[in-house]
Design an enzyme around this catalytic site. Sequence first.
Site, PDB file in Angstrom:
ATOM      1  CG  ASP A 176      28.872  67.248  34.540  1.00 37.16           C
ATOM      2  OD1 ASP A 176      28.949  67.843  33.696  1.00 37.16           O
ATOM      3  OD2 ASP A 176      27.782  66.782  34.639  1.00 37.16           O
ATOM      4  CG  HIS A 177      33.310  68.331  31.037  1.00 34.43           C
ATOM      5  ND1 HIS A 177      33.281  67.340  30.344  1.00 34.43           N
ATOM      6  CD2 HIS A 177      33.099  69.089  29.823  1.00 34.43           C
ATOM      7  CE1 HIS A 177      32.125  67.269  29.807  1.00 34.43           C
ATOM      8  NE2 HIS A 177      32.379  68.756  29.259  1.00 34.43           N
ATOM      9  CG  HIS A 239      26.941  67.292  30.591  1.00 36.68           C
ATOM     10  ND1 HIS A 239      28.140  67.448  31.593  1.00 36.68           N
ATOM     11  CD2 HIS A 239      27.573  66.642  29.603  1.00 36.68           C
ATOM     12  CE1 HIS A 239      29.054  66.315  30.976  1.00 36.68           C
ATOM     13  NE2 HIS A 239      29.086  66.280  30.167  1.00 36.68           N
TER      14      HIS A 239
END
Length: 506
Positions: A176-177, A239
Amino acid sequence: MEQTALFTIFGGTGDLAKRKLYPSLFRLFKKGSLDYRFAVIGTARREWTDDYYREVVKESIQELNPTSDEAFAFASHFYYLSHDVNDAAHYNELRELSNTLDEKYKLKGNRLYYLAMSPQFFGTIVSHLKDQSVLTDTGFNRLVIEKPFGSDLKTATILNEQITTAFAEEDIFRIDHYLGKEMVQNIAVIRFANNIFESLWNNRYIENVQVTFAESLGVEDRGGYYENSGALRDMVQNHILQVVALLAMEVPTSFSDKSIRQEKIKVLEAIRRYDKTEVMKNFTRGQYAAGSLDDKEFIAYRDEPNVASDSNVETFVAGKFLIDNFRWSGVPFYIRTGKRMTEKGTRINIVFKQVPVNVFNFNNESDNNVQLAEQNVLTIYIQPTEGFSLMLNGKQIGQGFATEPVKLDFRQSEEITVNSPEAYEKLLLDALHGDGTNFSHWDEVRNSWEIVDRIRVAWEHFIPSFPNYTAGTMGPNEAFDLLKADGARWIWRPEQWYKQRNKLDY
């Protein structure tokens, strides 16, 4: 400290590899985290040679201004293998090349497999890695996978069962950047390293929490993907719920991946599961129509490439989460995310309650300067700017006791922001270290899908009236009514600046 590993990138010719992975690996190489003892195998269906692949890698890092020697030295560690993920024989070739490179670069059997391709192939790839004995038994075997991890709880569970046949949970790194972004990681520091905040971080002092993930762009060339995803699956399931968990978790017993993960899971388990009636009351969705902002014209979502002309896919979601535990009972966590909003920005607003007795709230006819004091608000800026601010009340200069908002503001300089590690760089290094702190554990993914599935299923029973917000605005009216019903308001309203200057008309 130099890390030793063989990277195998499935989808090595793709956009993600070229835009994010190769530049991030080069940054690690330039900083000495990778030196001689590493190698990269790029795999895809295209018939490329090693030399051509290395030229592609060199081109992908040009914005980082490498010297010719640096670019050559870095690219020399890259090898290409034309590969059909469904063909078992190709995994035999992969095993032989992996063993050769392991010996050449003295990699000690350390392997990191990055699946930078469609999730529909994840289970197939993992099965073959195990069945064709590509996995090593002398070093570590770690799997890095991109979102989406399933499209609902059922598909996510099936996918998880497939990959855990070959990899232990502690060796699975679900990217999950956003968890690699500097200010997301800073949430824990702001909370736990500052008693002024941690002592107030509860329902006695906080009225509500607001999380906004706004995009000024439309879906661009991702219309086909978005038609099967929508904002709920694309942003909320991963996110946004990850950020909510970080904001709401209890103090971990230690700052380790295991302790932090345990606390995040507790929060996700405590988020109230809504029934259909509660979903319709507490969540709303939207889709952008054509619009204009600051003399720029935007088309409607339904007119974007690869989007159905009658699409009912949401490009905007707003809602209210309730966390049923001792710390957060009664505190709404408002969230919103969308495409074609006024400005690009990810920020968090912690809205504190008014003081119990506010001496400035009375109506003093003899002093017209007395006015209502504003609520204190802590804002955490995640992107594009990084930093935080605290809104306080001060006295205006002059007669009387008229209050005015005073902002204590800190923003990272552009120089520091530009030179700080990119999210993928940090996450790749974490994976090399075996540190899962900034990745999603299966229990987090499972709880997130449980929450989101209830919203999705409830929406399936109602046909939305789309489009319902104009491109360039901050979403449909229902998103503002959601807070108004609780006597609250969105703190971040960038559209007001444009509207006051006649740059936005709606």
